[in-house]
Design a protein around this motif. Structure first.
Motif, short mmCIF file in Angstrom:
data_model
loop_
_atom_site.label_atom_id
_atom_site.label_comp_id
_atom_site.label_asym_id
_atom_site.label_seq_id
_atom_site.Cartn_x
_atom_site.Cartn_y
_atom_site.Cartn_z
N LYS A 185 0.83 -1.21 0.00
CA LYS A 185 0.00 0.00 0.00
C LYS A 185 0.86 1.25 0.00
N GLN A 186 1.92 1.24 0.76
CA GLN A 186 2.80 2.40 0.81
C GLN A 186 3.48 2.63 -0.53
N ARG A 187 3.84 1.56 -1.22
CA ARG A 187 4.48 1.72 -2.52
C ARG A 187 3.52 2.26 -3.58
N GLN A 188 2.25 1.89 -3.48
CA GLN A 188 1.27 2.37 -4.46
C GLN A 188 0.95 3.85 -4.24
N GLY A 189 1.28 4.38 -3.11
CA GLY A 189 1.13 5.82 -2.88
C GLY A 189 -0.29 6.25 -2.53
N LYS A 190 -1.05 5.40 -1.88
CA LYS A 190 -2.38 5.82 -1.46
C LYS A 190 -2.23 6.86 -0.35
N PRO A 191 -2.96 7.98 -0.49
CA PRO A 191 -2.80 9.04 0.50
C PRO A 191 -3.44 8.65 1.83
N VAL A 192 -2.88 9.19 2.85
CA VAL A 192 -3.42 8.99 4.18
C VAL A 192 -4.69 9.84 4.29
N ALA A 193 -5.56 9.55 5.21
CA ALA A 193 -6.88 10.19 5.30
C ALA A 193 -6.80 11.62 5.85
N THR A 194 -5.97 12.44 5.25
CA THR A 194 -5.95 13.85 5.62
C THR A 194 -6.65 14.63 4.52
N GLU A 195 -7.49 15.58 4.92
CA GLU A 195 -8.25 16.34 3.94
C GLU A 195 -7.42 17.53 3.45
N ALA A 196 -7.43 17.69 2.17
CA ALA A 196 -6.70 18.80 1.57
C ALA A 196 -7.49 20.10 1.78
N PRO A 197 -6.78 21.23 1.84
CA PRO A 197 -7.48 22.50 2.01
C PRO A 197 -8.47 22.81 0.87
N GLU A 198 -8.16 22.35 -0.34
CA GLU A 198 -9.07 22.59 -1.45
C GLU A 198 -10.40 21.87 -1.21
N LYS A 199 -10.33 20.66 -0.65
CA LYS A 199 -11.54 19.90 -0.39
C LYS A 199 -12.39 20.57 0.69
N ILE A 200 -11.74 21.13 1.70
CA ILE A 200 -12.45 21.84 2.77
C ILE A 200 -13.14 23.08 2.21
N ASP A 201 -12.43 23.84 1.35
CA ASP A 201 -13.02 25.03 0.72
C ASP A 201 -14.21 24.64 -0.17
N THR A 202 -14.07 23.54 -0.88
CA THR A 202 -15.14 23.07 -1.74
C THR A 202 -16.37 22.71 -0.92
N GLN A 203 -16.16 22.02 0.20
CA GLN A 203 -17.28 21.65 1.06
C GLN A 203 -17.96 22.90 1.63
N ARG A 204 -17.17 23.88 2.04
CA ARG A 204 -17.74 25.10 2.60
C ARG A 204 -18.55 25.84 1.53
N LEU A 205 -18.01 25.92 0.31
CA LEU A 205 -18.74 26.58 -0.78
C LEU A 205 -20.05 25.84 -1.10
N GLN A 206 -20.01 24.52 -1.07
CA GLN A 206 -21.23 23.75 -1.33
C GLN A 206 -22.26 23.99 -0.24
N ALA A 207 -21.82 24.08 1.01
CA ALA A 207 -22.75 24.34 2.12
C ALA A 207 -23.37 25.73 1.98
N GLU A 208 -22.55 26.73 1.62
CA GLU A 208 -23.07 28.09 1.44
C GLU A 208 -24.07 28.13 0.27
N ARG A 209 -23.74 27.45 -0.80
CA ARG A 209 -24.63 27.42 -1.96
C ARG A 209 -25.95 26.74 -1.61
N ALA A 210 -25.89 25.66 -0.85
CA ALA A 210 -27.11 24.97 -0.45
C ALA A 210 -27.97 25.86 0.44
N GLU A 211 -27.34 26.59 1.36
CA GLU A 211 -28.08 27.50 2.24
C GLU A 211 -28.75 28.62 1.43
N ARG A 212 -28.03 29.16 0.47
CA ARG A 212 -28.57 30.21 -0.39
C ARG A 212 -29.74 29.67 -1.22
N ASP A 213 -29.60 28.45 -1.73
CA ASP A 213 -30.69 27.84 -2.51
C ASP A 213 -31.92 27.62 -1.64
N ARG A 214 -31.72 27.20 -0.39
CA ARG A 214 -32.86 27.01 0.52
C ARG A 214 -33.56 28.34 0.80
#
Length: 179
Positions: free
Chosen positions: A29-58
């Protein structure tokens, strides 16, 4: 695939086969380079934007629903007035207040008596006014009470008696007073 050291440890009996297999899987598994379960900052920003968009749509959906409900109520009010309006006829000018302005409608003696008793009410429809029976006025009051301009029957029920009312009750004013 085991390395030669693992093979030697197995032959010598110093390691168990299950443990060696587990270590081999972890190394693969280590040789194949699977990432450890840490969330990237881009993913956090994307989730926040999706939550804001959903709130605005509601919020937009709630506003649209409120506007649709208001249009539905207005249509019901128009329909009630159109189906229950009483035909106005006569030469007597019946005056009433709408806000801070005085308006008048032409009625005959019978309609004026019914307005004074409270069996008929005056309701606003667009720029004009219509006479409605009490049952229709109750339906209107459930939907939009601001449409009803003059209702002598309901006004007498709603007002609580005060000290001034008791004093002035000895001076009777006729209901059919034309001013």
């Amino acid at each position: 695939m085991r390395n030669p050291l693992q093979e030697q440890l197995l032959k010598a009996g110093l390691a168990k086969k299950g443990k060696v297999d587990q270590v081999a899987r972890e190394q693969a598994k280590q040789r194949q380079g699977k990432p450890v379960a840490t969330e990237a900052p881009e993913k956090i920003d994307t989730q926040r934007l999706q939550a804001e968009r959903a709130e605005r749509d509601r919020a937009l959906a709630a506003e649209r629903n409120a506007q649709a409900h208001a249009r539905e109520i207005a249509a019901q009010v128009r329909q009630i007035i159109e189906t229950h309006k009483v035909k106005r006829e006569g030469e007597i000018s019946y005056r009433f207040n709408d806000g801070d302005k005085i308006h008048s409608v032409l009625v005959n003696e019978v309609l004026r008596a019914q307005l004074a008793k409270g069996t008929l009410v005056i309701a606003r429809q667009g720029d004009g006014y219509e006479l409605l029976p009490r049952a229709a006025a109750d339906k209107l009051r459930e939907r939009d009470a601001s449409v009803i301009v003059l209702d002598h029957g309901h006004a007498a029920e709603a007002k609580p008696a005060s000290d001034d009312d008791e004093f002035y009750s000895q001076f009777k004013v006729p209901d059919d007073l034309v001013w």
